[in-house]
Design a protein around this motif. Structure first.
Motif, PDB file in Angstrom:
ATOM      1  N   VAL A   1      74.016  18.949 -11.295  1.00 19.84           N
ATOM      2  CA  VAL A   1      72.869  19.431 -10.527  1.00 19.84           C
ATOM      3  C   VAL A   1      73.019  20.936 -10.386  1.00 19.84           C
ATOM      4  O   VAL A   1      74.106  21.440 -10.069  1.00 19.84           O
ATOM      5  N   VAL A   2      71.923  21.669 -10.622  1.00 25.80           N
ATOM      6  CA  VAL A   2      71.968  23.125 -10.517  1.00 25.80           C
ATOM      7  C   VAL A   2      70.948  23.578  -9.477  1.00 25.80           C
ATOM      8  O   VAL A   2      69.758  23.241  -9.582  1.00 25.80           O
ATOM      9  N   ASN A   3      71.416  24.308  -8.503  1.00 25.56           N
ATOM     10  CA  ASN A   3      70.540  24.903  -7.492  1.00 25.56           C
ATOM     11  C   ASN A   3      70.017  26.223  -8.041  1.00 25.56           C
ATOM     12  O   ASN A   3      70.726  27.216  -8.098  1.00 25.56           O
ATOM     13  N   ALA A   4      68.745  26.229  -8.454  1.00 25.41           N
ATOM     14  CA  ALA A   4      68.082  27.439  -8.930  1.00 25.41           C
ATOM     15  C   ALA A   4      66.820  27.668  -8.108  1.00 25.41           C
ATOM     16  O   ALA A   4      65.783  28.087  -8.625  1.00 25.41           O
ATOM     17  N   ALA A   5      66.914  27.402  -6.798  1.00 20.88           N
ATOM     18  CA  ALA A   5      65.752  27.375  -5.924  1.00 20.88           C
ATOM     19  C   ALA A   5      65.379  28.729  -5.343  1.00 20.88           C
ATOM     20  O   ALA A   5      64.532  28.796  -4.454  1.00 20.88           O
ATOM     21  N   GLY A   6      66.002  29.806  -5.818  1.00 20.59           N
ATOM     22  CA  GLY A   6      65.605  31.146  -5.396  1.00 20.59           C
ATOM     23  C   GLY A   6      65.700  31.325  -3.897  1.00 20.59           C
ATOM     24  O   GLY A   6      66.717  31.004  -3.272  1.00 20.59           O
ATOM     25  N   PRO A   7      64.642  31.842  -3.250  1.00 24.60           N
ATOM     26  CA  PRO A   7      64.693  32.094  -1.811  1.00 24.60           C
ATOM     27  C   PRO A   7      64.878  30.832  -0.973  1.00 24.60           C
ATOM     28  O   PRO A   7      65.215  30.916   0.205  1.00 24.60           O
ATOM     29  N   TRP A   8      64.619  29.669  -1.584  1.00 25.45           N
ATOM     30  CA  TRP A   8      64.769  28.400  -0.877  1.00 25.45           C
ATOM     31  C   TRP A   8      66.109  27.729  -1.187  1.00 25.45           C
ATOM     32  O   TRP A   8      66.339  26.583  -0.831  1.00 25.45           O
ATOM     33  N   ALA A   9      67.003  28.454  -1.822  1.00 24.98           N
ATOM     34  CA  ALA A   9      68.288  27.889  -2.236  1.00 24.98           C
ATOM     35  C   ALA A   9      69.138  27.465  -1.045  1.00 24.98           C
ATOM     36  O   ALA A   9      69.883  26.482  -1.126  1.00 24.98           O
ATOM     37  N   ARG A  10      69.044  28.187   0.059  1.00 27.80           N
ATOM     38  CA  ARG A  10      69.841  27.838   1.235  1.00 27.80           C
ATOM     39  C   ARG A  10      69.468  26.446   1.754  1.00 27.80           C
ATOM     40  O   ARG A  10      70.337  25.662   2.128  1.00 27.80           O
ATOM     41  N   ARG A  11      68.157  26.141   1.749  1.00 28.58           N
ATOM     42  CA  ARG A  11      67.700  24.835   2.224  1.00 28.58           C
ATOM     43  C   ARG A  11      68.191  23.723   1.300  1.00 28.58           C
ATOM     44  O   ARG A  11      68.594  22.649   1.763  1.00 28.58           O
ATOM     45  N   VAL A  12      68.141  23.964   0.006  1.00 27.41           N
ATOM     46  CA  VAL A  12      68.624  22.972  -0.951  1.00 27.41           C
ATOM     47  C   VAL A  12      70.131  22.751  -0.778  1.00 27.41           C
ATOM     48  O   VAL A  12      70.607  21.617  -0.777  1.00 27.41           O
ATOM     49  N   ALA A  13      70.874  23.839  -0.612  1.00 25.45           N
ATOM     50  CA  ALA A  13      72.324  23.721  -0.422  1.00 25.45           C
ATOM     51  C   ALA A  13      72.643  22.933   0.841  1.00 25.45           C
ATOM     52  O   ALA A  13      73.581  22.122   0.862  1.00 25.45           O
ATOM     53  N   ALA A  14      71.869  23.136   1.904  1.00 22.92           N
ATOM     54  CA  ALA A  14      72.113  22.438   3.163  1.00 22.92           C
ATOM     55  C   ALA A  14      71.965  20.932   3.014  1.00 22.92           C
ATOM     56  O   ALA A  14      72.618  20.156   3.735  1.00 22.92           O
ATOM     57  N   LEU A  15      71.109  20.492   2.085  1.00 21.39           N
ATOM     58  CA  LEU A  15      70.958  19.057   1.837  1.00 21.39           C
ATOM     59  C   LEU A  15      72.256  18.423   1.358  1.00 21.39           C
ATOM     60  O   LEU A  15      72.464  17.220   1.506  1.00 21.39           O
ATOM     61  N   ALA A  16      73.125  19.259   0.770  1.00 29.00           N
ATOM     62  CA  ALA A  16      74.426  18.777   0.298  1.00 29.00           C
ATOM     63  C   ALA A  16      75.550  19.182   1.249  1.00 29.00           C
ATOM     64  O   ALA A  16      76.732  19.043   0.921  1.00 29.00           O
ATOM     65  N   GLY A  17      75.186  19.707   2.420  1.00 22.05           N
ATOM     66  CA  GLY A  17      76.187  20.104   3.400  1.00 22.05           C
ATOM     67  C   GLY A  17      76.869  21.419   3.097  1.00 22.05           C
ATOM     68  O   GLY A  17      77.953  21.692   3.619  1.00 22.05           O
TER      69      GLY A  17
END
Length: 388
Positions: A204-220
């Motif tokens: 899985v690659v987080n390439a969510a730009g300005p929303w990357a922090r929110r995506v990362a938080a989903l994985a703790g």
């Protein structure tokens, strides 16, 4: 299961990665999850899309040098069925200006750039006045001009070209919003979409730009990347001024030509997170226009035509990209935090991340300095030249 990569975010980073993954390993299953299929609010679509070699860290200089080589050949690299995308690359250079007392820092950074082979030149006041007669240099001490390998291009065209070529090579784009992950031990097994769909994955690659922090938080994961609003102002001016590189003023503003007009911006003093994407018109009158008219007297007659706002994905830890796997989730990889220089780095970062996934290492260009581990080990690699 056979290898399956899920990329969260289909902006220029995610699409560049999808392009390189499907180019280097055509049989690989690649799914790009993008919640905004129109790219209306995507930073890639709202970027000023410039490229420079004038960084303070060698790794960023090397990435820029490799990126300009790709951009020069982008029409061929990203062609589909004989249709060659024109990203309108213009290598007109960057001009960094130092005020009185600021020349020592500029000289120190210049030495780093020259050691990396960057084609840049220092100019005293007399040389600045000779080359750029439209410039007020009375309160300047030094300038640094990129002689080649710097300029600007059409970022939206580059984004669309990466995405189109990635699709042609087999990447699948899904319009959905990620709302969670299924985790087994140290690995993510499924990406879960808001509609309940579950996408099995080996990476899985987080390439969510300005929303990357929110995506990362989903994985703790606590990711030091924040959405910072930046306004770009479109300005007309009746005076003819040439040559005109992308200018960086000591007061903090930047400006460059855009067709017959100019675009400009600056880093706001109240740098808040997640502000609405509405242009800050008041700051043009109160801050930008006075500074522009001081540095470029012809801009006393300038007129604001329009403006737009987009997000920087600001890495507040050290203003550099955060790449690679997280120590506690071995198959969750990050390509985030570019702090305003992501568009220009996408061609190279995309390939580097593809190599990391396919080979387990960086092969074409060693980007180990940018790995996520420096965050967890508190080893900042600070980039001193952050624009806007």
């Amino acid at each position: 299961m056979s290898d399956a990569v899920v990329v969260i975010g289909g902006g220029v980073m995610g699409s560049a990665l999808a392009y390189w993954l499907t180019r280097l390993e055509p049989s690989l299953s690649v799914t790009v999850v993008e919640r905004d299929a129109t790219y209306q609010h995507a930073s890639s679509a709202l970027s000023a899309a410039s490229i420079r070699q004038q960084f303070s860290t060698p790794v960023n200089i090397r990435v820029s040098q490799a990126s300009i080589a790709f951009l020069r050949n982008a029409a061929v690299e990203l062609a589909v069925d004989g249709d060659l995308p024109d990203i309108m690359l213009r290598e007109a250079g960057y001009l960094y200006l130092a005020g009185v007392g600021g020349d020592a820092v500029l000289r120190e950074i210049h030495a780093v750039q020259k050691a990396c082979g960057a084609d840049v030149a220092l100019m005293d006041r007399a040389e600045l006045e000779r080359r750029f007669g439209w410039l007020n240099s009375a309160d300047l001490s030094l300038g640094s001009l990129g002689l080649s390998g710097e300029g600007w291009f059409d970022g939206y065209t580059l984004l669309m070209a990466f995405a189109r070529k990635a699709r042609r090579q087999g990447a699948r784009y899904v319009n959905a919003e990620v709302c969670g992950f299924a985790v087994d031990g140290r690995r993510i097994t499924h990406v879960i979409a808001a509609d309940g769909a579950r996408m099995a994955c080996t990476h899985v690659v987080n390439a969510a730009g300005p929303w990357a922090r929110r995506v990362a938080a989903l994985a703790g994961v606590d990711l030091p990347v924040f959405a910072r609003r930046r306004t770009v102002y479109v300005i007309s001016c009746p005076a003819a001024m040439t040559p005109f590189p992308l200018l960086i003023d000591p007061s903090g503003f930047w400006i460059r030509p855009e067709g017959p007009k100019f675009i400009a911006g600056f880093s706001p003093a109240d740098d808040l997170d997640d502000q609405p994407l509405q242009p800050d018109y008041d700051s043009f009158e109160n801050r930008l226009w006075p500074a522009l008219a001081h540095r470029i007297p012809a801009f006393e007659q300038a007129r604001l035509e329009r403006a737009w706002a987009g997000y920087f994905e600001m890495n507040t830890f050290d203003y550099n990209a955060i790449l690679g796997p997280h120590p506690s989730l071995e198959n969750l990889l990050f390509m985030n935090g570019f702090s305003g220089h992501g568009m220009q780095q996408a061609p190279v970062i995309g390939r580097a991340m593809a190599e990391l996934i396919l080979l387990g290492r960086f092969e074409t260009l060693d980007l180990s300095d940018l790995l996520f581990t420096r965050i967890t080990e508190n080893r900042p690699l600070r980039e001193a030249i952050v624009i806007g």
